[in-house]
Design an enzyme around this catalytic site. Sequence first.
Site, PDB file in Angstrom:
ATOM      1  N   GLY A  50       0.764  -1.250   0.000  1.00  0.00           N
ATOM      2  CA  GLY A  50       0.000   0.000   0.000  1.00  0.00           C
ATOM      3  C   GLY A  50       0.788   1.288   0.000  1.00  0.00           C
ATOM      4  O   GLY A  50       0.317   2.308  -0.498  1.00  0.00           O
ATOM      5  N   GLU A  73       3.630   3.876   6.330  1.00  0.00           N
ATOM      6  CA  GLU A  73       2.405   3.092   6.124  1.00  0.00           C
ATOM      7  C   GLU A  73       1.452   3.848   5.212  1.00  0.00           C
ATOM      8  O   GLU A  73       1.485   5.085   5.160  1.00  0.00           O
ATOM      9  CB  GLU A  73       1.699   2.883   7.478  1.00  0.00           C
ATOM     10  CG  GLU A  73       2.089   1.611   8.209  1.00  0.00           C
ATOM     11  CD  GLU A  73       1.371   0.381   7.634  1.00  0.00           C
ATOM     12  OE1 GLU A  73       0.942   0.418   6.456  1.00  0.00           O
ATOM     13  OE2 GLU A  73       1.258  -0.611   8.360  1.00  0.00           O
ATOM     14  N   ASP A  74       0.573   3.108   4.543  1.00  0.00           N
ATOM     15  CA  ASP A  74      -0.498   3.763   3.783  1.00  0.00           C
ATOM     16  C   ASP A  74      -1.621   4.215   4.714  1.00  0.00           C
ATOM     17  O   ASP A  74      -2.097   5.335   4.642  1.00  0.00           O
ATOM     18  CB  ASP A  74      -1.038   2.834   2.678  1.00  0.00           C
ATOM     19  CG  ASP A  74      -1.460   1.443   3.200  1.00  0.00           C
ATOM     20  OD1 ASP A  74      -1.187   1.127   4.379  1.00  0.00           O
ATOM     21  OD2 ASP A  74      -2.054   0.682   2.423  1.00  0.00           O
ATOM     22  N   ASP A 101      -5.502   1.662  10.668  1.00  0.00           N
ATOM     23  CA  ASP A 101      -6.931   1.465  10.912  1.00  0.00           C
ATOM     24  C   ASP A 101      -7.099   1.095  12.396  1.00  0.00           C
ATOM     25  O   ASP A 101      -7.148   1.969  13.260  1.00  0.00           O
ATOM     26  CB  ASP A 101      -7.405   0.373   9.942  1.00  0.00           C
ATOM     27  CG  ASP A 101      -8.888   0.095   9.975  1.00  0.00           C
ATOM     28  OD1 ASP A 101      -9.604   0.765  10.716  1.00  0.00           O
ATOM     29  OD2 ASP A 101      -9.344  -0.809   9.260  1.00  0.00           O
ATOM     30  N   LYS A 110      -7.378   6.295  10.448  1.00  0.00           N
ATOM     31  CA  LYS A 110      -8.805   6.220  10.803  1.00  0.00           C
ATOM     32  C   LYS A 110      -8.905   6.286  12.326  1.00  0.00           C
ATOM     33  O   LYS A 110      -8.907   5.251  13.005  1.00  0.00           O
ATOM     34  CB  LYS A 110      -9.382   4.881  10.337  1.00  0.00           C
ATOM     35  CG  LYS A 110      -9.642   4.787   8.860  1.00  0.00           C
ATOM     36  CD  LYS A 110     -10.457   3.524   8.587  1.00  0.00           C
ATOM     37  CE  LYS A 110     -10.324   3.124   7.148  1.00  0.00           C
ATOM     38  NZ  LYS A 110     -10.956   1.826   6.875  1.00  0.00           N
ATOM     39  N   PHE A 115     -14.206   3.005   4.028  1.00  0.00           N
ATOM     40  CA  PHE A 115     -13.270   2.221   3.222  1.00  0.00           C
ATOM     41  C   PHE A 115     -12.779   3.057   2.050  1.00  0.00           C
ATOM     42  O   PHE A 115     -13.571   3.613   1.289  1.00  0.00           O
ATOM     43  CB  PHE A 115     -13.943   0.942   2.719  1.00  0.00           C
ATOM     44  CG  PHE A 115     -12.987   0.055   1.977  1.00  0.00           C
ATOM     45  CD1 PHE A 115     -12.001  -0.645   2.663  1.00  0.00           C
ATOM     46  CD2 PHE A 115     -13.046  -0.059   0.598  1.00  0.00           C
ATOM     47  CE1 PHE A 115     -11.088  -1.446   1.979  1.00  0.00           C
ATOM     48  CE2 PHE A 115     -12.142  -0.863  -0.093  1.00  0.00           C
ATOM     49  CZ  PHE A 115     -11.162  -1.549   0.606  1.00  0.00           C
ATOM     50  N   VAL A 116     -11.460   3.140   1.919  1.00  0.00           N
ATOM     51  CA  VAL A 116     -10.878   3.968   0.860  1.00  0.00           C
ATOM     52  C   VAL A 116      -9.941   3.147  -0.030  1.00  0.00           C
ATOM     53  O   VAL A 116      -9.385   2.137   0.411  1.00  0.00           O
ATOM     54  CB  VAL A 116     -10.096   5.180   1.443  1.00  0.00           C
ATOM     55  CG1 VAL A 116     -11.033   6.173   2.090  1.00  0.00           C
ATOM     56  CG2 VAL A 116      -9.017   4.731   2.429  1.00  0.00           C
ATOM     57  N   ARG A 137      -5.320   0.405  -7.000  1.00  0.00           N
ATOM     58  CA  ARG A 137      -4.126   1.057  -6.439  1.00  0.00           C
ATOM     59  C   ARG A 137      -3.627   2.188  -7.334  1.00  0.00           C
ATOM     60  O   ARG A 137      -2.946   3.099  -6.881  1.00  0.00           O
ATOM     61  CB  ARG A 137      -2.976   0.043  -6.294  1.00  0.00           C
ATOM     62  CG  ARG A 137      -3.217  -1.061  -5.279  1.00  0.00           C
ATOM     63  CD  ARG A 137      -1.923  -1.823  -5.019  1.00  0.00           C
ATOM     64  NE  ARG A 137      -2.128  -3.105  -4.370  1.00  0.00           N
ATOM     65  CZ  ARG A 137      -2.225  -3.290  -3.056  1.00  0.00           C
ATOM     66  NH1 ARG A 137      -2.147  -2.272  -2.235  1.00  0.00           N
ATOM     67  NH2 ARG A 137      -2.406  -4.497  -2.552  1.00  0.00           N
TER      68      ARG A 137
HETATM   69  P1  5GP Z   1      -5.047  -2.304  10.908  1.00  0.00           P
HETATM   70  O1  5GP Z   1      -4.173  -3.463  11.291  1.00  0.00           O
HETATM   71  O2  5GP Z   1      -4.520  -0.968  11.394  1.00  0.00           O
HETATM   72  O3  5GP Z   1      -6.486  -2.516  11.284  1.00  0.00           O
HETATM   73  O4  5GP Z   1      -5.113  -2.290   9.330  1.00  0.00           O
HETATM   74  C1  5GP Z   1      -4.076  -1.868   8.551  1.00  0.00           C
HETATM   75  C2  5GP Z   1      -4.171  -2.475   7.163  1.00  0.00           C
HETATM   76  O5  5GP Z   1      -5.523  -2.770   6.780  1.00  0.00           O
HETATM   77  C3  5GP Z   1      -3.649  -1.468   6.154  1.00  0.00           C
HETATM   78  O6  5GP Z   1      -2.263  -1.590   5.969  1.00  0.00           O
HETATM   79  C4  5GP Z   1      -4.471  -1.827   4.924  1.00  0.00           C
HETATM   80  O7  5GP Z   1      -3.818  -2.886   4.231  1.00  0.00           O
HETATM   81  C5  5GP Z   1      -5.775  -2.353   5.472  1.00  0.00           C
HETATM   82  N1  5GP Z   1      -6.831  -1.312   5.491  1.00  0.00           N
HETATM   83  C6  5GP Z   1      -7.439  -0.781   6.577  1.00  0.00           C
HETATM   84  N2  5GP Z   1      -8.357   0.126   6.225  1.00  0.00           N
HETATM   85  C7  5GP Z   1      -8.355   0.164   4.869  1.00  0.00           C
HETATM   86  C8  5GP Z   1      -9.102   0.929   3.902  1.00  0.00           C
HETATM   87  O8  5GP Z   1      -9.978   1.749   4.178  1.00  0.00           O
HETATM   88  N3  5GP Z   1      -8.799   0.686   2.595  1.00  0.00           N
HETATM   89  C9  5GP Z   1      -7.856  -0.212   2.196  1.00  0.00           C
HETATM   90  N4  5GP Z   1      -7.664  -0.340   0.890  1.00  0.00           N
HETATM   91  N5  5GP Z   1      -7.135  -0.936   3.089  1.00  0.00           N
HETATM   92  C10 5GP Z   1      -7.391  -0.745   4.411  1.00  0.00           C
END
Ligand code: 5GP
Length: 175
Positions: free
Chosen positions: A46, A100-101, A104, A132, A153-154, A166
């Site tokens: 990402g 990081e992208d 969440d 987020k 969700f983006v 992407r």
């Molecule tokens: P976390 O472990 O913080 O819940 O999630 C992180 C990962 O979940 C990110 O690196 C990404 O791969 C995915 N992710 C979480 N939210 C989104 C979103 O809104 N869109 C996309 N495309 N990926 C997300």
Amino acid sequence: MVRIQDLTFEEYISEERIFARTSQLAKKINVDFEGKNPIFLGILNGSFMFLSELFKQITIECEVSFLKVSSYENQTSTGKVRELIGLNKSIDNRPVIIVEDIVDTGHTLAFIKDKISSFSPSKVSVMTLLHKVAATKIPHELDYVGFEIDNIFVVGFGLDYNELGRNHRCILAKS
Ligand code: 5GP
């Protein structure tokens, strides 16, 4: 409106805003890490577009490397096993900047920080394009945040939906 498989998306953060914010973050890094020779660690897939845009504007001495989190089902027990692939460069006593992208819930970042810390870097800083805030389960100190976004969700600018989307130049939100 953009259609990706069964979902539709609308522009949420324009390319211009992403570029402007990325420039601001790069300027801050150039000041904060002057003379410190940091290693940028981009988390694949990402972050590739964000890191490439950012990196063009870094003017201090620095290195870049990429890591990938892979997860697979364990054959013998239930649940997912995760691995951090690519951490083969010595980061001992060096400042690292995780790129990081999106953050969440914070679970992925907790896993990455834990793995990286076992290599004893001198400092671990975190940069993320998107955060987020309302989705937080594990809170982190995020040193450089591009945009705090709603719990939606983006896709786009490196982020995917089933590996698609992407390549979009802006951040799109699910309609
Ligand atoms: P976390 O472990 O913080 O819940 O999630 C992180 C990962 O979940 C990110 O690196 C990404 O791969 C995915 N992710 C979480 N939210 C989104 C979103 O809104 N869109 C996309 N495309 N990926 C997300």
